[in-house]
Design a protein around this motif. Structure first.
Motif, PDB file in Angstrom:
ATOM      1  N   PHE A 379      41.103  42.010  39.260  1.00  0.00           N
ATOM      2  CA  PHE A 379      39.806  41.952  39.925  1.00  0.00           C
ATOM      3  C   PHE A 379      39.116  40.618  39.659  1.00  0.00           C
ATOM      4  O   PHE A 379      38.578  39.973  40.571  1.00  0.00           O
ATOM      5  N   LEU A 380      39.105  40.164  38.392  1.00  0.00           N
ATOM      6  CA  LEU A 380      38.429  38.917  38.049  1.00  0.00           C
ATOM      7  C   LEU A 380      39.094  37.725  38.725  1.00  0.00           C
ATOM      8  O   LEU A 380      38.415  36.811  39.201  1.00  0.00           O
ATOM      9  N   VAL A 381      40.425  37.711  38.753  1.00  0.00           N
ATOM     10  CA  VAL A 381      41.125  36.619  39.422  1.00  0.00           C
ATOM     11  C   VAL A 381      40.764  36.591  40.900  1.00  0.00           C
ATOM     12  O   VAL A 381      40.534  35.524  41.484  1.00  0.00           O
ATOM     13  N   ALA A 382      40.688  37.784  41.518  1.00  0.00           N
ATOM     14  CA  ALA A 382      40.322  37.853  42.932  1.00  0.00           C
ATOM     15  C   ALA A 382      38.873  37.434  43.144  1.00  0.00           C
ATOM     16  O   ALA A 382      38.556  36.670  44.068  1.00  0.00           O
ATOM     17  N   ARG A 383      37.962  37.933  42.286  1.00  0.00           N
ATOM     18  CA  ARG A 383      36.544  37.615  42.464  1.00  0.00           C
ATOM     19  C   ARG A 383      36.269  36.124  42.344  1.00  0.00           C
ATOM     20  O   ARG A 383      35.456  35.558  43.087  1.00  0.00           O
ATOM     21  N   ASP A 384      36.955  35.450  41.412  1.00  0.00           N
ATOM     22  CA  ASP A 384      36.718  34.032  41.188  1.00  0.00           C
ATOM     23  C   ASP A 384      37.579  33.149  42.076  1.00  0.00           C
ATOM     24  O   ASP A 384      37.622  31.926  41.896  1.00  0.00           O
ATOM     25  N   GLY A 385      38.281  33.744  43.030  1.00  0.00           N
ATOM     26  CA  GLY A 385      39.025  32.965  44.015  1.00  0.00           C
ATOM     27  C   GLY A 385      40.320  32.365  43.522  1.00  0.00           C
ATOM     28  O   GLY A 385      40.927  31.535  44.204  1.00  0.00           O
ATOM     29  N   GLY A 386      40.774  32.737  42.314  1.00  0.00           N
ATOM     30  CA  GLY A 386      42.034  32.229  41.796  1.00  0.00           C
ATOM     31  C   GLY A 386      41.944  30.890  41.105  1.00  0.00           C
ATOM     32  O   GLY A 386      42.935  30.403  40.560  1.00  0.00           O
ATOM     33  N   THR A 387      40.737  30.258  41.121  1.00  0.00           N
ATOM     34  CA  THR A 387      40.584  28.945  40.485  1.00  0.00           C
ATOM     35  C   THR A 387      39.500  29.001  39.419  1.00  0.00           C
ATOM     36  O   THR A 387      38.634  29.874  39.441  1.00  0.00           O
ATOM     37  N   CYS A 388      39.560  28.047  38.497  1.00  0.00           N
ATOM     38  CA  CYS A 388      38.658  28.020  37.343  1.00  0.00           C
ATOM     39  C   CYS A 388      37.200  28.050  37.781  1.00  0.00           C
ATOM     40  O   CYS A 388      36.797  27.382  38.740  1.00  0.00           O
TER      41      CYS A 388
END
Length: 498
Positions: A379-388
């Motif tokens: 979920f976090l990777v998806a929410r943040d768009g995959g980038t730092c």
């Protein structure tokens, strides 16, 4: 309106900016406009030299302060005062690492750059670039000021842009400071007044020719360093394509291309109607993934798409974490094609994730664990768009980090989590840096609906803000009460994994 001093310092920066913002006021002949373009370009080069001097002075001052604190730490250690030693040590780390950064011995540059992450992060934030770019700028600034005065003078004279100066820095990176000064002297004598007439490639050739004469061993060392930096990267390309790039030693790269070419030619000879480029691309994917066909890849590719875009033909773009927005129709075709083609061995999973109706960001979910794992991690990777999530950093997410540290009572939740690259996670642990969640940054437009926003405070007290990107950009629609029920029923039928 403005003038540059002998050392490139801008005496009236406000006047310079005002002049540049109003260069188009009133009618001018095109010949004068070309002169303006030339003057602006020379001013940009001179300002690049000013930034290099400011950067070098900032880093040097931080290192001096760190040295003073290290001396206090040693004195406290000698006196057996553990508390004073720890305070002094943390203060030293907040300004620079415990290892002096002024050493110029060959082979220590990588360690010195890694140890200076806090200082580099502040430069990167101030210049609105990624941390990796900030690291290059710090190294270039120190090299220009201390080892390449002739190159810096060409920048101050408006003859050499910052980018072209970095070519010289890069080509001389394997030399010692003394050797770089020899190269600088020879270049300054050979290219006096001629810097601006060379193309980028020709400038690189000129520098390399001098480097090879100054230190032939540098060629061998440069090749060794380059080979150790082999890597694979992915960059978005237009029309839902991407660039998968491998930086390899030349022998391996040529061998890989030859193998793909041979496979494509063999398939064409057997009657395959795909183009040579298509065959090579498909063979690359099949061989890397170990599948018989490129479409048989059983890996998870996340696609965030709204329910109306998935089921009712809405055109709100979907989002692929790590890539960016994609057309809704393309996402629907991908999902239906992957799920229906009989030849494919891949599967489709549909997971319900809900976005905010105003800003298109994903809503939160919680976990009682200490680590971000499983569905919460995805979920976090998806929410943040995959980038730092750090400002101006586009590196892929490698760490899932607590905004407020777990040791300080921060929960393991989506609200208190963010995706970062390795470098920025290390920066966050540097003394003097702090992060916290905020609803609205100062000066935000009243009534604006923002996503997950983190405030980063640096050791100098500057504050920077990062907001999770809207994954469903463009027109964000919500279903009416009449449409909501059938959409929900249809969605339940498609749901394979909740």
């Amino acid at each position: 309106m403005f003038e540059l001093g002998q050392q490139g310092a801008v005496s009236d920066l406000d006047g310079l900016l005002t002049a540049l913002l109003h260069v188009e006021d009133g009618w001018r002949p095109n010949a004068e406009r070309v002169d303006q373009l030339d003057a602006i370009e020379r001013a940009k080069a001179a300002l690049g030299a000013v930034q290099a001097r400011v950067t070098d002075a900032f880093v040097a001052e931080e290192e001096e302060v760190a040295a003073e604190w290290r001396a206090r730490a040693r004195a406290a250690a000698d006196a057996g005062d553990f508390h004073a030693w720890r305070v002094a040590r943390d203060e030293a780390r907040g300004h620079a690492d415990e290892t002096p950064c002024s050493a110029t011995a060959r082979g220590s540059r990588r360690e010195r750059q890694r140890d200076r992450v806090g200082v580099v992060a502040q430069v990167a934030l101030a210049r609105r670039v990624s941390p990796s770019r900030g690291s290059l700028l710090v190294r270039a600034a120190q090299t220009l000021v201390n080892d390449l005065p002739g190159v810096l003078a060409a920048m101050e004279a408006g003859q050499l842009s910052e980018w072209r100066a970095e070519i010289v820095v890069r080509e001389t990176a394997v030399l010692s400071s003394e050797q770089r000064r020899l190269v600088d002297s020879e270049l300054a004598a050979a290219l006096a007044g001629e810097w601006g007439r060379l193309g980028d490639a020709e400038l690189g050739h000129q520098v390399r020719a001098v480097v090879y004469r100054v230190d032939a061993q540098a060629v061998v060392e440069r090749a060794r360093i380059a080979e150790s930096q082999r890597r694979v990267s992915l960059r978005p390309a237009p029309d839902t394509m991407c660039h998968l790039t491998a930086t390899l030693p030349v022998a391996q790269g040529v061998a890989a291309l030859a193998a793909l070419t041979k496979a494509a030619d063999s398939a064409r000879a057997n009657g395959d109607e795909r183009t040579r480029g298509q065959l090579m691309a498909d063979a690359l994917v099949a061989r890397l993934t170990g599948r018989e066909a490129a479409d048989d890849v059983p890996l998870e590719v996340q696609v965030v798409i709204g329910d109306r875009a998935l089921l009712a033909g809405d055109d709100t773009p979907a989002h692929v974490p790590g890539y960016g927005p994609v057309p809704a129709r393309w996402a629907r075709d991908l999902i239906s094609r992957t799920g229906q083609e009989a030849s494919t061995q891949a599967s489709v999973w549909v997971r319900r994730l809900y976005t905010h109706p105003d800003n298109g960001t994903l809503v939160a979910m919680d976990s009682g664990r200490r680590l971000f794992e499983g569905a919460l991690r995805r979920f976090l990777v998806a929410r943040d768009g995959g980038t730092c999530r750090e400002p101006w950093c586009d590196a892929p997410i490698r760490h899932l980090d607590h905004v407020v540290d777990r040791a300080r009572g921060g929960p393991t939740s989506a609200d208190n989590g963010q995706g970062t690259c390795v470098r920025d996670n290390l920066v966050k642990q540097t003394p003097g840096f702090a992060s916290r969640l905020v609803d609205h940054p100062p000066g935000d437009r009243p009534g604006r609906s923002r996503g997950h926003t983190v405030e980063v405070t640096t050791p100098t007290g500057h504050r920077y803000y990062s907001t999770s990107p809207p994954l469903l950009r463009g027109r964000v629609t919500t279903a009416s009460p009449v449409d909501e029920s059938p959409l929900e029923r249809a969605y339940e039928k498609l749901l394979l994994v909740a």
